[in-house]
Design a protein around this motif. Structure first.
Motif, PDB file in Angstrom:
ATOM      1  N   GLY A  69     -16.471  -1.621 -24.691  1.00  0.00           N
ATOM      2  CA  GLY A  69     -17.326  -0.288 -23.758  1.00  0.00           C
ATOM      3  C   GLY A  69     -17.915   0.308 -25.297  1.00  0.00           C
ATOM      4  O   GLY A  69     -19.107   1.049 -25.091  1.00  0.00           O
ATOM      5  N   LEU A  70     -17.240   0.659 -26.101  1.00  0.00           N
ATOM      6  CA  LEU A  70     -17.764   1.458 -27.201  1.00  0.00           C
ATOM      7  C   LEU A  70     -18.932   0.773 -27.873  1.00  0.00           C
ATOM      8  O   LEU A  70     -19.876   1.552 -28.519  1.00  0.00           O
ATOM      9  CB  LEU A  70     -16.236   1.893 -28.144  1.00  0.00           C
ATOM     10  CG  LEU A  70     -16.580   2.419 -29.464  1.00  0.00           C
ATOM     11  CD1 LEU A  70     -17.192   3.985 -29.003  1.00  0.00           C
ATOM     12  CD2 LEU A  70     -15.507   2.763 -30.371  1.00  0.00           C
ATOM     13  N   VAL A  71     -18.457  -0.566 -28.433  1.00  0.00           N
ATOM     14  CA  VAL A  71     -19.416  -1.084 -29.060  1.00  0.00           C
ATOM     15  C   VAL A  71     -20.912  -1.493 -28.389  1.00  0.00           C
ATOM     16  O   VAL A  71     -22.071  -1.047 -28.887  1.00  0.00           O
ATOM     17  CB  VAL A  71     -19.087  -2.600 -29.437  1.00  0.00           C
ATOM     18  CG1 VAL A  71     -19.908  -3.490 -30.159  1.00  0.00           C
ATOM     19  CG2 VAL A  71     -17.811  -2.655 -30.368  1.00  0.00           C
ATOM     20  N   ASN A 103      -6.798   1.008 -27.345  1.00  0.00           N
ATOM     21  CA  ASN A 103      -7.280  -0.067 -28.056  1.00  0.00           C
ATOM     22  C   ASN A 103      -7.210  -1.402 -27.122  1.00  0.00           C
ATOM     23  O   ASN A 103      -7.238  -2.141 -27.770  1.00  0.00           O
ATOM     24  CB  ASN A 103      -6.680  -0.209 -29.476  1.00  0.00           C
ATOM     25  CG  ASN A 103      -7.498   0.454 -30.654  1.00  0.00           C
ATOM     26  OD1 ASN A 103      -8.695   0.986 -30.378  1.00  0.00           O
ATOM     27  ND2 ASN A 103      -6.947   0.032 -31.648  1.00  0.00           N
ATOM     28  N   GLU A 157     -21.860   0.751 -26.150  1.00  0.00           N
ATOM     29  CA  GLU A 157     -22.343   2.087 -26.144  1.00  0.00           C
ATOM     30  C   GLU A 157     -23.313   2.265 -27.314  1.00  0.00           C
ATOM     31  O   GLU A 157     -24.339   2.916 -27.374  1.00  0.00           O
ATOM     32  CB  GLU A 157     -21.442   3.152 -25.838  1.00  0.00           C
ATOM     33  CG  GLU A 157     -22.071   4.436 -25.464  1.00  0.00           C
ATOM     34  CD  GLU A 157     -23.090   4.626 -24.109  1.00  0.00           C
ATOM     35  OE1 GLU A 157     -23.857   5.406 -23.908  1.00  0.00           O
ATOM     36  OE2 GLU A 157     -22.426   3.781 -23.411  1.00  0.00           O
ATOM     37  N   GLN A 158     -22.597   1.910 -28.528  1.00  0.00           N
ATOM     38  CA  GLN A 158     -23.250   2.251 -29.759  1.00  0.00           C
ATOM     39  C   GLN A 158     -24.350   1.196 -29.915  1.00  0.00           C
ATOM     40  O   GLN A 158     -25.372   1.576 -30.777  1.00  0.00           O
ATOM     41  CB  GLN A 158     -22.313   1.955 -30.892  1.00  0.00           C
ATOM     42  CG  GLN A 158     -21.201   3.149 -30.977  1.00  0.00           C
ATOM     43  CD  GLN A 158     -19.957   2.591 -32.018  1.00  0.00           C
ATOM     44  OE1 GLN A 158     -19.880   1.538 -32.354  1.00  0.00           O
ATOM     45  NE2 GLN A 158     -19.258   3.732 -32.322  1.00  0.00           N
ATOM     46  N   SER A 204     -11.736  -1.217 -23.606  1.00  0.00           N
ATOM     47  CA  SER A 204     -12.342  -0.068 -24.183  1.00  0.00           C
ATOM     48  C   SER A 204     -13.138  -0.322 -25.684  1.00  0.00           C
ATOM     49  O   SER A 204     -14.317   0.506 -25.474  1.00  0.00           O
ATOM     50  CB  SER A 204     -10.996   1.056 -24.766  1.00  0.00           C
ATOM     51  OG  SER A 204     -11.473   2.067 -25.470  1.00  0.00           O
ATOM     52  N   ARG A 205     -12.666  -1.006 -26.522  1.00  0.00           N
ATOM     53  CA  ARG A 205     -13.444  -1.476 -27.462  1.00  0.00           C
ATOM     54  C   ARG A 205     -15.127  -2.010 -27.290  1.00  0.00           C
ATOM     55  O   ARG A 205     -16.058  -1.773 -27.889  1.00  0.00           O
ATOM     56  CB  ARG A 205     -12.759  -2.375 -28.253  1.00  0.00           C
ATOM     57  CG  ARG A 205     -11.499  -1.713 -29.138  1.00  0.00           C
ATOM     58  CD  ARG A 205     -11.694  -0.373 -29.808  1.00  0.00           C
ATOM     59  NE  ARG A 205     -12.346  -0.360 -30.685  1.00  0.00           N
ATOM     60  CZ  ARG A 205     -11.881  -0.843 -32.022  1.00  0.00           C
ATOM     61  NH1 ARG A 205     -10.589  -0.958 -32.308  1.00  0.00           N
ATOM     62  NH2 ARG A 205     -12.872  -1.092 -33.291  1.00  0.00           N
TER      63      ARG A 205
END
Length: 236
Positions: free
Chosen positions: A219-221, A212, A223-224, A216-217
């Motif tokens: 990158g996730l946001v 977390n 990507e979405q 990482s967060r």
């Protein structure tokens, strides 16, 4: 009597002349037919050569025409692929700039210690809800030790509250700061691992982890959000 003999000789001579003439004519006719047949044969041979040569030329033309078509198709495909790759690279560059801008904004906002504490607490609670373990270690950057340690109690309390509200069960989690494993520091322009902040939650002697971190967060946001970004920036 002499007159009869002369007449007979003359007739004989005429017959001989006629025979010779006929012979010559027959010879000439045979020769003419031979010449005609030979000429026709030579013509047929030459015609066959021309036909064969024409076919070879046609085949060679067709071969070279196909070769040119193939080369043109390859060149066209290569140009299209190059254009696509350049477009993909340009899009990736733009997304990279957005990522860097977002990192800059986050770093600025998280300089506020209160905002940072609330953010860290939320990250810990989210990780705990995914793990549902009784004991969890929290890993962070060495420079964030003090902030993270202050958040442990509040995170454990919030975690227990959410579990109680959602399931009716009473569940607590013992949180501790992992002092042996530290996350890398913020990027300083050098190559190597780096971290903007956040936490990694570990349990079961480190066998299970939840990343977390801010990186990482983000990158996730990102990507979405790529479909939305493409729609807004790359409509063509």
């Amino acid at each position: 009597r002499c007159a009869a003999m002369d007449s007979s000789a003359e007739t004989q001579n005429q017959n001989q002349i006629l025979q010779m003439t006929q012979f010559i004519l027959n010879e000439a006719k045979d020769k003419a037919e031979e010449i005609s047949a030979k000429a026709l044969q030579e013509f047929s041979v030459e015609k066959l050569k021309v036909v064969i040569s024409t076919k070879e030329i046609r085949h060679e033309y067709e071969r070279k025409s196909k070769q040119v078509d193939t080369q043109n198709a390859i060149a066209r495909s290569t140009a299209i692929n190059r254009s696509r790759l350049e477009k993909i690279k340009a899009r990736q560059d733009v997304i990279g700039l957005i990522n860097n801008d977002a990192k800059g904004v986050l770093q600025t906002q998280l300089k506020d210690q209160k905002a940072l504490g609330q953010f860290i607490t939320q990250l810990i609670v989210q990780g705990l809800l995914m793990l549902l373990e009784d004991e969890v270690q929290v890993r962070c950057r060495a420079c964030d030790d003090a902030v993270v340690e202050k958040c442990l109690s509040a995170a454990a309390t919030e975690y227990a509250r959410i579990v109680k509200a959602e399931t009716g069960a009473t569940k607590a989690c013992k949180l501790s700061l992992d002092k042996s494993v530290k996350l890398p520091t913020a990027p300083d322009g050098q190559h190597g691992p780096s971290c903007l902040g956040g936490v990694v939650l570990a349990c079961q002697a480190g066998k299970i982890t939840i990343d977390n971190t801010i990186d990482s967060r983000l990158g996730l946001v990102l990507e979405q959000a790529k479909p939305t970004i493409r729609q807004l920036l790359f409509r063509n």
